[in-house]
Design an enzyme around this catalytic site. Structure first.
Site, PDB file in Angstrom:
ATOM      1  N   ARG A  80       0.835  -1.203   0.000  1.00 19.01           N
ATOM      2  CA  ARG A  80       0.000   0.000   0.000  1.00 19.01           C
ATOM      3  C   ARG A  80       0.869   1.252   0.000  1.00 19.01           C
ATOM      4  NH1 ARG A  80      -5.526   1.847  -0.431  1.00 19.01           N
ATOM      5  NH2 ARG A  80      -6.193  -0.188   0.346  1.00 19.01           N
ATOM      6  N   GLU A  88     -10.385   6.091   6.172  1.00 17.97           N
ATOM      7  CA  GLU A  88      -8.936   6.293   6.260  1.00 17.97           C
ATOM      8  C   GLU A  88      -8.418   7.589   5.634  1.00 17.97           C
ATOM      9  OE1 GLU A  88      -6.757   2.122   6.083  1.00 17.97           O
ATOM     10  OE2 GLU A  88      -8.401   2.200   4.652  1.00 17.97           O
TER      11      GLU A  88
END
Length: 790
Positions: free
Chosen positions: A322, A736
Site C-alpha cells: 500500500r 482512512e
C-alpha cells in the site's frame, strides 16, 4: 416519509455510548464457573528458551490451568500472509512480552500470583531493534518489492531513460526521510470470552475487526474444524487496524483455556500489557531522490522504502504494498521507481493502522514537494497544483502501477480550498508575523490526498449479507462487517431502510457472527460500507423482487383491467401499492404477514464482489482500486521558539466523498481521522530502551491528542463531484483518507522552521514533537531569521 439516505441520523449506538449502556466484551456478566485468563510474556527481546518451570504457578490457590505450546491441539503457528508467528513461544523468543504461558484462574488475583510464580530460564541473544540494524544484518520479512512507471519496453531501456531524467533535470533533491510508529490506542483493549459448547465446539466473543480470521485461527490452534468454532463481535471500543489480526492471540488464549477446562474463560488485557505486546503503525525509513524543472514540475522520482515489521510478518508485506501504491499521492510523476523492504526486528509484529502504509508514503512525497517549492522559489500551493493528476489527460492521469486516475476533482478541490481558507492572505500574514515576532514562529501549508479504495488482495473484495423481513414489517440484517464506532451499522441500517421504504427504527443490524455470515473479509481498507452495504442492498432487492411479484397478483383486478404488473408495484412509506391505483394501499407489516401466508420467502442472502480490481503484484501492474477518495487540507500552526510547543491555529479540510450516506457520521470520521493524523505527525512518539522494552505504555507516557491539541478553528466541507457514478448509492469511503490530511499540520511546522536560521528543513522527522522542534530551532538559533517563499 422522508428518506433516510443522505440524512445525518444519529449513530445507532449513540445513546448507549454516552449513557454507558453499550456493552463491550468486559461488560458481559460473568458466566457460572468462568475463569480469568492471564499470560506470561518474554522478559527479553531475543533469546533461547532453556526451561519453563510451572509447578509453583500451578500450586497457587485458585489456579485451574497453566498451559504452554504443548497444550495446543493444532500447529503452533499462524499468519494472515506468511504463517511464521507462534501462538506461544516454544524454543526461542523474539520480542519483549511475547506470550509463552497461558493461565486460567478463578479470579484475577490468583492469575496474577501465578504469573509471578512462573519461572523462565532464557539465554538472551543480541536483539535487532532498528531498521538500520536489520539492514546491516540483512534480516528481512518477505522478498523485496519493485514497481516502476511504464517508460520503456524493457528494464535496460527504462534504466537508461530513468537515469537520463535525473542527469538532465534542472534540479535534483535527495535525502532520507524518517517516520515513527503509532499506537492505535483503542479505548477497549484486546478482549475475548470463550465458551465451550457440545461436541468440543467453542464459541468466541471477541473484540475483533476480523471474525472469520479469528474463527480460523482459533480452530487451527485448537485442532478443530472451522465449523466447530463460532466467532461473534457485538461492537468494539475502537480498532483502527489494531484488531484486524492482533485480536487472534487473545482469542486463542481464552479458547485454549475453555477447551482444556470445559469452563468459560475471559481475557481482557491491561492497557500497559496491550501496548507492550501488540503491533503498531510501522516506523519507516525512506531514501529518496527527485528530479524537477525550473517551475517545480516533477520529472522523475525514486523511493526506497524500509519498514520496521517487527518479529513476524503479520500484515507487513501488504502494508508495504500500500505504501508503494501511494508513493506519488495526488501528483503525477512521469518516471517513477519504487522499492520496498520489510525489516525483521525484535519488536512486537507491527500491523494494520488506519491508512495501512499510505501515510508513510504520502508524507515523503509531500515533504519533497514542499522542498521543491523552496528550491524553485514558488509557493508550495502553486507547485502542488501544477503537479496534480489531471482527469482526462492521457499524459497526466496514469499511476506508476498503470491505473488511470479518473473521475476526480483534484484541481477543483485545490482552487476552492485556496479561496475558502484565505490561503494567500494568511500566507502574507504568516510572513509579516515571523518578521516581527521574537518569541514565536508560524507556518502555513496545504497537503493533498488521493487514497485508493479496495483491498489490494483481490479475494478480500467480497461480502455477503443476510436480510430477514418479519411479519410485523420489521427487518433484521446481518453482515460480516464489524462496528468499532465508525458508523457502519448506522449506514447499513439506512441503506436497508431506504430499500424497503421504512423508517430506520424498523431495521435492526445484528451482531456480527460467523454463524450467519461466512468467509468474510476484515472490516478494513475503508471498504466496510462499500462491501457489506452493497451485499445488504442486493439481498433486499432479491426479497423486493419476490414481494413485487406477489403484490402484483394481489392488486390485479380483471374487472378494472388491472393485470398483474410487478413494475407498477411501489413499496415505500411503509406501504405497498400499485401506482395505477394509489388509493388502495396496504401497510407494509400487514403485507408481509399476508405474503408469509402465501409462502413468499421473506429472507435472502446477498453477495457483492468489487468489479474491476485486477492488480498483479508480481508485475506491479494493474488496477488495485475501485476508485479514489480525494481531498486537501490547509493548516496553520504557531510554534513557541523557547519551548517548541506547537499549536494548530486553524485547519480547513475539503473532501470529495461522493454522495454522503450520512453527513453526520462522515463529518465525524473526517474530523476524527484528521486529528488522529495530526497526533501521528506531532505528538505521538513511541519510545523503547536499548533492550527492546517499550517505555511509553500508557497515556501518561504516550501523548494522544486531547482537546487542547485540536485546531483552534476547524472547517470541514465536502465538494460535489458529478463525475463519480459508481459504488453503493454513489457514496465514497471516508474512514482512512482524512488521516493523511493530518500531514498538513506537519507541513505547516516544516514551513515555520524554514523561517528560522538558514531556512533549511531537510531531515525533520515524524513525529515533529515539541522536543524535536525545539532542538532544531536551538541548533539554528544563532543564525538570522530567514525569508523563505515556499
Amino acid at each position: 416519509m422522508p428518506k433516510s439516505i443522505g440524512k445525518p441520523l444519529p449513530h445507532e449506538s449513540a445513546r448507549g455510548h454516552v449513557s454507558g449502556a453499550a456493552r463491550y466484551v468486559d461488560d458481559i456478566a460473568p458466566q457460572a464457573g468462568e475463569l480469568c485468563v492471564e499470560f506470561v510474556g518474554s522478559p527479553v527481546a531475543a533469546g533461547r528458551i532453556e526451561a519453563i518451570e510451572l509447578d509453583a504457578a500451578r500450586a497457587v490457590p485458585g489456579v485451574v490451568c497453566v498451559l504452554t505450546a504443548d497444550d495446543l491441539g493444532g500447529p503452533n503457528h499462524f499468519g494472515p500472509i506468511i504463517p511464521d508467528e507462534p501462538f506461544l513461544a516454544e524454543s526461542e523468543v523474539a520480542y519483549v512480552g511475547q506470550p509463552m504461558v497461558v493461565i486460567g484462574a478463578q479470579n484475577k488475583a490468583a492469575a496474577r500470583r501465578a504469573r509471578e510464580a512462573v519461572q523462565l530460564k532464557i539465554e538472551p541473544t543480541e536483539p535487532v531493534l532498528s531498521i538500520n540494524d536489520a539492514i546491516r544484518g540483512d534480516t528481512y520479512i518477505g522478498p523485496p518489492r519493485h514497481m516502476a512507471s511504464p517508460a520503456a519496453e524493457d528494464d535496460e531501456a527504462f534504466e537508461g531513460a530513468f537515469e537520463a531524467a535525473f542527469r538532465d533535470a534542472p534540479h535534483r533533491l535527495s535525502g532520507r526521510f524518517e517516520s515513527g510508529g503509532q499506537e492505535q490506542f483503542y479505548f477497549e483493549t484486546q478482549a475475548a470470552i470463550a465458551t465451550p459448547a457440545e461436541g468440543g465446539d467453542v464459541r468466541v466473543l471477541s473484540s475483533t475487526q476480523n471474525p472469520t480470521e479469528t474463527q480460523a485461527v482459533v480452530a487451527e490452534a485448537l485442532g478443530l474444524g472451522m465449523h466447530q468454532v463460532v466467532c461473534e463481535c457485538h461492537r468494539m471500543g475502537g480498532g483502527f487496524g489494531g484488531k484486524e489480526t492482533q485480536s487472534a492471540i487473545p482469542a486463542v488464549m481464552a479458547a485454549l483455556v475453555a477447551q482444556k477446562t470445559g469452563r468459560p474463560a475471559r481475557v481482557v488485557l491491561d492497557r500497559a500489557d496491550d501496548m507492550r505486546v501488540t503491533g503498531k503503525r510501522h516506523a519507516y525509513q525512506t531514501d529518496y531522490r527527485v528530479a524537477f524543472d525550473e517551475r517545480g514540475r516533477l520529472l522523475a522520482a525514486e523511493f526506497d522504502f524500509f519498514s520496521n515489521g517487527g518479529a513476524f510478518a503479520d500484515l507487513s508485506t501488504s502494508v508495504m504494498e500500500r505504501t508503494m501504491l501511494h508513493a506519488e499521492n495526488a501528483y503525477h510523476v512521469p518516471m517513477m521507481r519504487v522499492t520496498g523492504r520489510v525489516c525483521r526486528t525484535n519488536l512486537p509484529p507491527n500491523t494494520a493502522f488506519r491508512g495501512f502504509g499510505g501515510p508513510q508514503g504520502i508524507a515523503v512525497i509531500e515533504s519533497c514537494v514542499q522542498e521543491i517549492a523552496r528550491v524553485v522559489g514558488r509557493d508550495a500551493l502553486d507547485v502542488r497544483r501544477d503537479n496534480l493528476y489531471l482527469d482526462g489527460d492521457a499524459q497526466r492521469s496514469v499511476t506508476q502501477y498503470g491505473q488511470v486516475v479518473r473521475d476526480h476533482v483534484l484541481p477543483e478541490i485545490f482552487d476552492r480550498l485556496a479561496e475558502t481558507s484565505d490561503y494567500q492572505s494568511r500566507m502574507r500574514e504568516t510572513h509579516a508575523f515571523n518578521a516581527a515576532s521574537q518569541t514565536h514562529v508560524r507556518g502555513l501549508a496545504i497537503s493533498a490526498i488521493k487514497f485508493g479504495i479496495s483491498f489490494t488482495t483481490k479475494f478480500l473484495n467480497q461480502a455477503n449479507a443476510l436480510v430477514n423481513v418479519y411479519t410485523d414489517g420489521t427487518v433484521q440484517v446481518s453482515t460480516g462487517g464489524t462496528e468499532m464506532g465508525q458508523g457502519l451499522y448506522t449506514k447499513i441500517r439506512q441503506l436497508v431502510a431506504e430499500e424497503f421504504g421504512l423508517p430506520p427504527e424498523r431495521v435492526r443490524v445484528m451482531a456480527t457472527s460467523t454463524e450467519k455470515n461466512n468467509n468474510t473479509s476484515p472490516t478494513a481498507a475503508s471498504a466496510g460500507t462499500d462491501l457489506n452495504g452493497a451485499a445488504a442492498v442486493n439481498a433486499c432487492r432479491e426479497i423486493l423482487g419476490r414481494m413485487r411479484v406477489y403484490a402484483a397478483e394481489l392488486f390485479a383486478d380483471a374487472e378494472r383491467g388491472l393485470v398483474a404488473a410487478p413494475e407498477h408495484i411501489r413499496i415505500e412509506g411503509a406501504q405497498v401499492y400499485d401506482d395505477r391505483d394509489a388509493n388502495r394501499r396496504i401497510d407494509f407489516g400487514e403485507f408481509c404477514a399476508m405474503a408469509r401466508r402465501e409462502r413468499v420467502d421473506l429472507g435472502a442472502r446477498g453477495f457483492f464482489a468489487t468489479p474491476g480490481v485486477d492488480y498483479n503484484r508480481d508485475t506491479g501492474r494493474g488496477n488495485p482500486f475501485f476508485y479514489y477518495t480525494t481531498g486537501a487540507a490547509v493548516a496553520g500552526v504557531t510554534i513557541d521558539r523557547f519551548t517548541g510547543e506547537l499549536v494548530v491555529d486553524r485547519a480547513d479540510l475539503l473532501m470529495d466523498i461522493g454522495r454522503s450516506l450520512n453527513p453526520g457520521v462522515d463529518r465525524g470520521q473526517v474530523i476524527g481521522g484528521f486529528v488522529q493524523g495530526v497526533g501521528w505527525v506531532t505528538d505521538e512518539e513511541l519510545r523503547y530502551d536499548d533492550a527492546g522494552h517499550l517505555l511509553s505504555t500508557g497515556p501518561t507516557t504516550y501523548k494522544i491528542p486531547n482537546v487542547t491539541d485540536l485546531p483552534r478553528e476547524l472547517n470541514v466541507d465536502f465538494i460535489d463531484n458529478p463525475k463519480h457514478t459508481k459504488n453503493v448509492r454513489l457514496s465514497k469511503a471516508v474512514g482512512e483518507p482524512p488521516l493523511m490530511l493530518g500531514v498538513a499540520a506537519w507541513m505547516a511546522a516544516k514551513h515555520a522552521l524554514s523561517f528560522v536560521g538558514d531556512g533549511k528543513t531537510l531531515g525533520l522527522r515524524i513525529p515533529a514533537t515539541s522536543e524535536e522542534l525545539l532542538m532544531r530551532m536551538t541548533q539554528q538559533r544563532s543564525a538570522p531569521v530567514g525569508e523563505p517563499v515556499a
